[in-house]
Scaffold this active site. Structure first.
Site, PDB file in Angstrom:
ATOM      1  N   LYS A   1      32.550  46.508  69.214  1.00  0.00           N
ATOM      2  CA  LYS A   1      33.221  46.804  70.487  1.00  0.00           C
ATOM      3  C   LYS A   1      32.281  47.560  71.424  1.00  0.00           C
ATOM      4  O   LYS A   1      32.250  47.314  72.626  1.00  0.00           O
ATOM      5  CB  LYS A   1      34.490  47.619  70.235  1.00  0.00           C
ATOM      6  CG  LYS A   1      35.553  46.850  69.458  1.00  0.00           C
ATOM      7  CD  LYS A   1      36.658  47.781  69.004  1.00  0.00           C
ATOM      8  CE  LYS A   1      37.698  47.051  68.179  1.00  0.00           C
ATOM      9  NZ  LYS A   1      38.657  47.955  67.538  1.00  0.00           N
TER      10      LYS A   1
ATOM     11  N   VAL B   1      38.338  44.527  73.020  1.00  0.00           N
ATOM     12  CA  VAL B   1      38.010  45.958  72.927  1.00  0.00           C
ATOM     13  C   VAL B   1      39.248  46.757  73.310  1.00  0.00           C
ATOM     14  O   VAL B   1      39.868  46.491  74.338  1.00  0.00           O
ATOM     15  CB  VAL B   1      36.858  46.334  73.891  1.00  0.00           C
ATOM     16  CG1 VAL B   1      36.555  47.820  73.819  1.00  0.00           C
ATOM     17  CG2 VAL B   1      35.610  45.527  73.565  1.00  0.00           C
TER      18      VAL B   1
ATOM     19  N   VAL C   1      48.557  38.953  65.838  1.00  0.00           N
ATOM     20  CA  VAL C   1      48.445  38.855  67.297  1.00  0.00           C
ATOM     21  C   VAL C   1      48.958  37.492  67.785  1.00  0.00           C
ATOM     22  O   VAL C   1      49.713  37.411  68.759  1.00  0.00           O
ATOM     23  CB  VAL C   1      46.987  39.090  67.760  1.00  0.00           C
ATOM     24  CG1 VAL C   1      46.904  39.048  69.285  1.00  0.00           C
ATOM     25  CG2 VAL C   1      46.466  40.434  67.249  1.00  0.00           C
TER      26      VAL C   1
ATOM     27  N   GLY D   1      42.247  46.806  72.231  1.00  0.00           N
ATOM     28  CA  GLY D   1      43.552  46.135  72.143  1.00  0.00           C
ATOM     29  C   GLY D   1      44.294  46.063  73.461  1.00  0.00           C
ATOM     30  O   GLY D   1      43.896  45.341  74.362  1.00  0.00           O
TER      31      GLY D   1
ATOM     32  N   ARG E   1      54.112  27.134  56.030  1.00  0.00           N
ATOM     33  CA  ARG E   1      54.652  28.450  55.668  1.00  0.00           C
ATOM     34  C   ARG E   1      54.729  29.375  56.878  1.00  0.00           C
ATOM     35  O   ARG E   1      55.308  30.461  56.822  1.00  0.00           O
ATOM     36  CB  ARG E   1      53.820  29.078  54.539  1.00  0.00           C
ATOM     37  CG  ARG E   1      52.513  29.650  54.990  1.00  0.00           C
ATOM     38  CD  ARG E   1      51.481  29.769  53.897  1.00  0.00           C
ATOM     39  NE  ARG E   1      50.191  29.544  54.494  1.00  0.00           N
ATOM     40  CZ  ARG E   1      49.380  30.495  54.945  1.00  0.00           C
ATOM     41  NH1 ARG E   1      49.701  31.751  54.797  1.00  0.00           N
ATOM     42  NH2 ARG E   1      48.255  30.213  55.529  1.00  0.00           N
TER      43      ARG E   1
END
Ligand SMILES: NC(=O)c1ccc[n+]([C@@H]2O[C@H](COP(=O)([O-])OP(=O)(O)OC[C@H]3O[C@@H](n4cnc5c(N)ncnc54)[C@H](OP(=O)(O)O)[C@@H]3O)[C@@H](O)[C@H]2O)c1
Length: 439
Positions: free
Chosen positions: A222, A149, A38, A151, A66
């Site tokens: 959620k 909740v 994300v 997405g 990295r």
């Protein structure tokens, strides 16, 4: 009136990045904690599509070297020390490392320092969201968690703002993409749970350790957030009943099909006469319903209100890009100094109801027997003694299968279990599965 508004705007904007100075908006400086799925998608949107007044200034991640990529503007500072971010002039800190610690401590430190926070972290918000919201209020900054909740489905702002005029009594949803993928795969292809899980892991829908999803713990966190914002019910996540989807077998889908149903992991929270009925469990849902039609990482939330009836929200509940959209939308709302809905939570009005999973609903009961007719009549008799009616007896289509199933009309699971226990002639059959049927 104008002068009052101007005054309150000025007061609000002291610690936020959102002062609208005529045509030119003040720059809102952003730091991202966690450059994973994300976090990198949020950075990509900020680097490529964000309006001029949003400026990414820091990215913080462990072993940061990295993580470096060439599409991040050279002015952005990469660091592995949270303190670099805390002591910077970032206005908004975006927490995307996940998990409880150090995420919770970092959010708390940011708010204490007067920096607004956007997070997608359902665990932290389910555990201590109201307390952190209070802290944000005290420090005159903001906390938003629209991505925590469902997405990319803006269900939190929709409930808090769009349905603010209603009195919501029930929230029911598909909140976990991994379970939804596994169950839709089992229903569509006849795969076993294990095969569908391995496929989900291969495609990146399931973690190497998928227990949080499979056991219902992810959806439970959620649901606790939704119960809080929609039903104004304080509920500790551990008090919400969870049943794992791993016990579902292909034969359950075969029986469900005879009823025009399939199986999904459904999260339900319903407030009734001061009791919060809440559970995350596999349930039979109509094949043609929005729940039955949901595939893969699609999430659905259905809110039932006293005045507005049912309102359904649906979309991609996981994945870097959809979730990043929710995160960037929260940042934009903060930068515009509009009312980020999560700050509208008023913990003082919340209630602390008794929590129960004893929903009144019809059920599917699957059992194994070598004498179907004898078993069914014994079962009917046992249930009738407890005033529970059998709805239908499902045909066993495969001669080799030892399983039979019936449906029972609306009753509580506790009454059903008691009746089955009392009237069970164990020499005739064994119970395997009791699954609620949701209308
Ligand atoms: N992925 C989704 O579809 C989705 C949907 C909705 C909400 N969310 C939520 O969004 C948040 C982020 O999820 P994600 O999928 O992006 O996770 P992720 O891919 O695992 O990314 C987390 C990043 O944070 C870094 N990190 C973890 N702990 C750290 C620490 N202590 N110090 C510094 N860096 C640390 C990780 O570094 P390493 O590379 O070293 O591990 C990784 O780069 C979680 O709260 C998750 O629940 C995710």
């Amino acid at each position: 009136l104008d002068s009052i508004n101007a005054k309150s705007l000025h007061t609000k904007s002291e610690r936020t990045c959102s002062i609208d100075r005529g045509k030119h908006k003040a720059v809102c400086k952003i730091a991202i904690l966690g450059f994973g799925t994300v976090g990198s998608a949020v950075a990509r949107i900020l680097a490529e599509h964000a309006p001029d007044h949003l400026r990414l200034i820091h990215i913080c991640n462990r072993d940061v070297n990295r993580k470096k990529v060439d599409w991040i503007p050279p002015q952005v500072q990469w660091t592995e020390r949270f303190n670099d971010v805390l002591s910077s002039d970032a206005d908004v800190i975006v927490e995307l490392i996940g998990g409880l610690q150090p995420a919770e401590d970092w959010i708390r430190c940011a708010l204490l320092a007067g920096k607004s926070v956007v997070t997608a972290n359902k665990q932290v918000i389910a555990d201590c969201g109201p307390e952190l919201l209070n802290l944000a209020k005290q420090r005159n900054c903001r906390l938003a968690f629209g991505a925590a909740v469902a997405g990319g489905v803006p269900v939190i702002s929709a409930i808090q703002d769009g349905l603010a005029g209603d009195e919501i009594s029930k929230i029911c949803g598909i909140l976990n993409g991994t379970c939804n993928y596994i169950l839709s795969e089992m229903g569509d292809s006849g795969a076993t749970f294990t095969t569908a899980l391995v496929e989900a892991q291969k495609r990146g829908y399931a973690e190497a350790d998928p227990r949080e999803d499979i056991d219902g713990l992810d959806a439970r966190a959620k649901l606790a957030i939704l119960a809080r914002i929609g039903l104004h019910a304080k509920v500790c996540t551990t008090r919400i009943f969870c049943r794992a989807i791993s016990a579902i077998e292909p034969v359950d889908f075969e029986f469900a099909k005879q009823l025009g149903c399939t199986i999904r992991q459904v999260s339900t929270a319903e407030l009734n006469k001061g009791v919060l009925f809440a559970a995350v469990q596999p349930a039979l849902v109509a094949l043609s319903s929005p729940f039955g039609l949901a595939r893969g990482s699609q999430n659905i939330v259905v809110c039932t209100g006293k005045f507005g009836g049912e309102t359904t929200f649906q979309g991609l509940g996981a994945g870097g890009n959809p979730t990043a959209v929710a995160v960037v939308s929260d940042i934009l709302a903060m930068a515009a100094n509009t009312n980020v809905s999560s700050n509208g939570v008023s913990p003082s009005h919340d209630i602390s109801p008794r929590v129960s999973n004893d929903f009144v609903t019809s059920h599917y009961v699957r059992f194994s027997t070598s004498h179907t007719m004898r078993a069914v009549s014994a079962l009917v008799k046992a249930l009738e003694t407890s005033k529970i009616n059998v709805g239908s007896v499902l045909a066993n289509r495969s001669r080799s299968s030892k399983f039979s199933a019936v449906t029972v009309q609306a009753c509580t699971p506790s009454a059903l279990q008691k009746a089955l226990k009392q009237g069970r002639p164990s020499d005739i059959f064994q119970f395997y599965r009791i699954i609620p049927i949701l209308n």
